[in-house]
Design an enzyme around this catalytic site. Structure first.
Site, PDB file in Angstrom:
ATOM      1  N   CYS A   1      20.741  -1.104   2.686  1.00 48.36           N
ATOM      2  CA  CYS A   1      20.517  -0.244   1.979  1.00 48.36           C
ATOM      3  C   CYS A   1      22.045   0.173   1.696  1.00 48.36           C
ATOM      4  O   CYS A   1      22.042   0.194   0.265  1.00 48.36           O
ATOM      5  CB  CYS A   1      19.918   0.982   2.216  1.00 48.36           C
ATOM      6  SG  CYS A   1      17.985   1.285   2.355  1.00 48.36           S
TER       7      CYS A   1
ATOM      8  N   HIS B   1     -10.211  11.515   9.156  1.00 45.01           N
ATOM      9  CA  HIS B   1      -9.835  11.321   8.357  1.00 45.01           C
ATOM     10  C   HIS B   1     -11.259  11.309   8.229  1.00 45.01           C
ATOM     11  O   HIS B   1     -12.052  10.008   8.498  1.00 45.01           O
ATOM     12  CB  HIS B   1      -8.799  10.192   8.142  1.00 45.01           C
ATOM     13  CG  HIS B   1      -9.224  10.096   6.468  1.00 45.01           C
ATOM     14  ND1 HIS B   1     -10.329  10.085   5.411  1.00 45.01           N
ATOM     15  CD2 HIS B   1      -7.593  10.524   5.744  1.00 45.01           C
ATOM     16  CE1 HIS B   1      -8.896  10.242   3.708  1.00 45.01           C
ATOM     17  NE2 HIS B   1      -7.700  10.240   4.048  1.00 45.01           N
TER      18      HIS B   1
ATOM     19  N   GLU C   1      -8.101   5.653  -4.112  1.00 40.43           N
ATOM     20  CA  GLU C   1      -8.683   6.332  -2.735  1.00 40.43           C
ATOM     21  C   GLU C   1      -8.833   7.549  -2.985  1.00 40.43           C
ATOM     22  O   GLU C   1      -7.252   8.239  -3.621  1.00 40.43           O
ATOM     23  CB  GLU C   1      -7.227   6.426  -1.478  1.00 40.43           C
ATOM     24  CG  GLU C   1      -7.237   4.989  -0.904  1.00 40.43           C
ATOM     25  CD  GLU C   1      -6.051   4.916   0.377  1.00 40.43           C
ATOM     26  OE1 GLU C   1      -5.951   5.811   0.443  1.00 40.43           O
ATOM     27  OE2 GLU C   1      -5.505   4.024   0.007  1.00 40.43           O
TER      28      GLU C   1
ATOM     29  N   CYS D   1      15.443   5.459   3.102  1.00 36.21           N
ATOM     30  CA  CYS D   1      15.907   4.624   3.813  1.00 36.21           C
ATOM     31  C   CYS D   1      18.105   4.457   3.576  1.00 36.21           C
ATOM     32  O   CYS D   1      18.624   4.171   3.181  1.00 36.21           O
ATOM     33  CB  CYS D   1      16.081   3.554   4.055  1.00 36.21           C
ATOM     34  SG  CYS D   1      16.718   2.198   5.759  1.00 36.21           S
TER      35      CYS D   1
ATOM     36  N   ASN E   1       0.836  -1.456   0.181  1.00 35.69           N
ATOM     37  CA  ASN E   1      -0.037   0.023  -0.067  1.00 35.69           C
ATOM     38  C   ASN E   1       1.567   1.036  -0.200  1.00 35.69           C
ATOM     39  O   ASN E   1       1.553   1.316   1.234  1.00 35.69           O
ATOM     40  CB  ASN E   1      -0.695   0.397   1.082  1.00 35.69           C
ATOM     41  CG  ASN E   1      -1.990   0.948   1.515  1.00 35.69           C
ATOM     42  OD1 ASN E   1      -2.425   0.779   0.409  1.00 35.69           O
ATOM     43  ND2 ASN E   1      -1.075   2.056   1.498  1.00 35.69           N
ATOM     44  N   GLU E   2       0.640   2.589  -1.492  1.00 28.98           N
ATOM     45  CA  GLU E   2       1.255   3.665  -1.048  1.00 28.98           C
ATOM     46  C   GLU E   2       2.663   3.451  -0.837  1.00 28.98           C
ATOM     47  O   GLU E   2       3.510   4.118   0.444  1.00 28.98           O
ATOM     48  CB  GLU E   2       0.545   4.212  -0.486  1.00 28.98           C
ATOM     49  CG  GLU E   2      -0.583   4.102  -0.283  1.00 28.98           C
ATOM     50  CD  GLU E   2      -1.301   5.707   0.968  1.00 28.98           C
ATOM     51  OE1 GLU E   2      -2.198   6.470  -0.193  1.00 28.98           O
ATOM     52  OE2 GLU E   2      -0.771   6.172   1.174  1.00 28.98           O
TER      53      GLU E   2
END
Length: 662
Positions: free
Chosen positions: A163, A359, A308, A158, A149-150
């Protein structure tokens, strides 16, 4: 497997039944039917409910909800639930947590608390995805898989050691050797030359400005890492749930630029996005329309899915204004007008607790007996009447070029002006065209430009030779090309093109800039026909007609706007950011020269867009953003009012119409 709703504009949103007691679920089904809900996105943040301990899965509640939704005729966009790990996982493996620019671990307690490079997080996420794919592949409610999600909303960039190691792996794939990296990054400057791979680190907080190309490559790397993660989950679904389409929700509002969605789009069975109005903008509705056209461009012109948006207020701005009556409907139809075949909201029922409790939602805290829910139900009914629009597309003769990686480069350190947002000119041109009823596609510079009569190149700072040549070829074959300031300055390694600005477009435009003269906030420079702000240039024509000049200051008498005939077209250069009247007049001349006509003859404040289908059917969308009644010439049948339109349609203040033409 259930087919995605195609007899209507799919209507629904995120559904989080795990937040509510079971006795609420039956009421939810009744409210969904009343509201016209035809799909829900399910289980997005449910990992801790699906797997409360390592390897211990509890699917009973999800089975029950899936069965209820199927019984009520509602298609399910089922999430892999991997957006946020449960507390037991991060407690057992704190090494998977992301690390910020200053070396601070970002702890759990919110969402997306995972490093994009973490092999531990990937192992557990893929295991959950595999279990879900196996269990629900044959469920009759399943219509679509929703991966994570998103992506990148909170956990990139990061800078952890994992990384760092993966960045070096990525660099080895991109560059043949260290010499190539040293050349690309310009490490001769400030004694940054690398002699061993392990010397290379992420661009962590340092003494002063970081290496610009290192920053650019790190943004590319982080986007690629998350794309690789998405592909890994999608591969598991292809194995366990073949034939079910897969998507993940982008975020194409212009303030979100962490990922290169043009690289992600080919891996989506349907491109989907989230969009929310940003109250601090001068014209949030104009940004919405730009973002919708950008999403359509990312989708290659095909219909896309609005996963959304909000019925009213959001929760994450300093002040969260409620939407006025009718505004939710206008917002929704603006997306549909520009290619959306699905309308999703966050979320179905407004939460009682948690960070997003204020929200807005389809069912607000006030419940069914509220003006907001009544507007929701009316919109759901309208979505049903708009079924004939599904599958149709938007055709435009104007292209606005937009490249995430060029934007990243232009946002690097030590630029001529910190006020130079590379998206400003793109959104300004789009807004002024929209006010004139002129459709525009927002596309990558690598898109096929052959069908466009106007090509706008707005602050395309970093550009390849190939893409610059494609812009020139468009002018040669007859397009009117408008290039704006700070375009063509660097190559894709962020190395300045020497010999005078605007580098890659200098010969095409017949101009040469020796030096930039950025303007401080509040300052303006006079032009012959208006004013310019934000930017100006020491510009010389080397073969272009001078259309307008600077009228005061150190550049008085020098060209500000130029035009050069090219082949059967022309190339225009804009070296400042003019006031709306001046830029609007310039665009009027350019679209007139190109023979581009507006979608409809609309009064000020009315937005117009058209979708068309094979066979000649077309639908004219009209959105009245004013507080006064407006009249627009049109004929056909208005699907909103379900009434015939004979010669003109009257729009109530804030009203909308969708006219089936003919």
């Amino acid at each position: 497997m259930r087919s995605w709703p195609s007899d209507r504009i799919a209507f629904g949103g995120d559904y989080n039944p795990e937040q509510w007691p079971r006795e609420t679920w039956a009421e939810d089904m009744a409210l969904m039917r009343e509201a016209g809900v035809s799909f829900v996105s399910l289980g997005i943040f449910s990992w801790s409910w699906l797997e409360p301990a390592k390897g211990e899965y509890e699917f009973g509640w999800l089975d029950e909800i899936m069965d209820l939704l199927h019984a009520n005729g509602i298609a399910v966009d089922l999430a892999t639930a991997t957006a946020t790990p449960p507390p037991w996982l991060s407690a057992a493996h704190p090494e998977m947590l992301p690390v910020d620019h200053e070396g601070h671990t970002l702890w759990p307690g919110s969402r997306q608390a995972w490093c994009p490079s973490s092999p531990v997080f990937r192992e557990y996420a893929l295991a959950l995805t595999r279990e879900l794919g196996r269990r629900y592949h044959d469920h009759p409610a399943l219509a679509l898989w929703h991966v994570s999600n998103e992506y990148a909303c909170h956990n990139v960039p990061c800078y952890c050691d994992t990384c760092a190691a993966e960045f070096r792996v990525w660099l080895r794939r991109r560059y043949p050797d260290l010499d190539a990296i040293n050349d690309a990054w310009g490490t001769a400057f400030w004694s940054q030359r690398y002699t061993e791979w392990d010397q290379i680190l992420p661009p962590r907080k340092t003494t002063t400005f970081a290496n610009p190309t290192q920053l650019l490559d790190y943004r590319r790397f982080q986007s690629d890492q998350l794309l690789d993660f998405y592909r890994a989950e999608k591969a598991v679904l292809a194995e366990t749930s073949p034939g079910v389409p897969v998507t993940t929700n982008f975020m194409t509002l212009t303030s979100f630029r962490h990922l290169d969605y043009n690289q992600w789009a080919p891996d989506q069975d349907v491109v989907s996005t989230d969009h929310y109005l940003v109250a601090s903008l001068d014209d949030p509705a104009a940004e919405l329309s730009f973002s919708a056209d950008l999403t359509r461009g990312i989708a290659g012109g095909r219909p896309w899915m609005l996963m959304e948006h909000s019925t009213s207020a959001v929760n994450w701005q300093p002040v969260n204004p409620a939407k006025a009556p009718g505004e939710m409907t206008r917002n929704s139809l603006a997306h549909v007008a520009r290619g959306a075949d699905s309308l999703g909201f966050f979320q179905f029922r407004q939460s009682r607790a948690g960070a997003e409790k204020f929200h807005s939602a389809l069912v607000p805290h006030a419940g069914r007996d509220s003006d907001r829910f009544r507007e929701v139900a009316a919109l759901g009914a309208l979505a049903g009447r708009l079924g004939e629009v599904v599958g149709s597309t938007v055709t435009s003769s104007v292209a606005i070029l937009f490249d995430y990686q060029s934007n990243w480069a232009a946002q690097g350190p030590c630029m001529p002006s910190a006020d130079l947002d590379p998206v400003t000119m793109a959104t300004t041109v789009h807004r002024l065209l929209r006010e004139r009823g002129i459709a525009a596609d927002v596309v990558h510079p690598g898109a096929d430009l052959a069908a466009y009569d106007v090509v706008v190149v707005p602050t395309l700072y970093a550009v390849s030779d190939e893409h610059a040549a494609a812009v020139a070829a468009a002018a040669e074959r007859g397009a009117q090309v408008l290039v704006t300031y700070f375009s063509g300055i660097s190559d894709l390694d962020d190395h300045v093109r020497l010999g005078g600005y605007p580098g890659a477009f200098r010969d095409l435009l017949g101009v040469r800039t020796e030096e930039f003269y950025p303007l401080v906030a509040g300052d303006a420079v006079a032009l012959g026909t208006g004013t310019g702000t934000r930017w100006s240039e020491h510009l010389t024509s080397t073969g272009a007609e001078v259309v307008d000049s600077y009228a005061d200051g150190p550049l008085a008498g020098r060209p500000a706007i130029t035009r050069r005939p090219v082949g059967s077209g022309a190339a225009w250069y804009l070296s400042t950011s003019p006031d709306d009247h001046t830029l609007g007049a310039l665009l009027d001349r350019i679209v007139s020269d190109a023979g581009v006509r507006p979608v409809a003859d609309v009064p000020a404040g009315v937005e117009a867009a058209r979708r068309s289908a094979e066979g000649g059917a077309s639908w004219l969308f009209l959105l009245n953003h004013t507080g006064q009644e407006q009249v627009v010439p049109a004929s056909g049948h208005d699907l909103v009012a379900d009434a015939a339109v004979d010669g003109q349609v009257t729009l109530a203040p804030g009203g909308v119409a969708v006219v089936r033409e003919g």
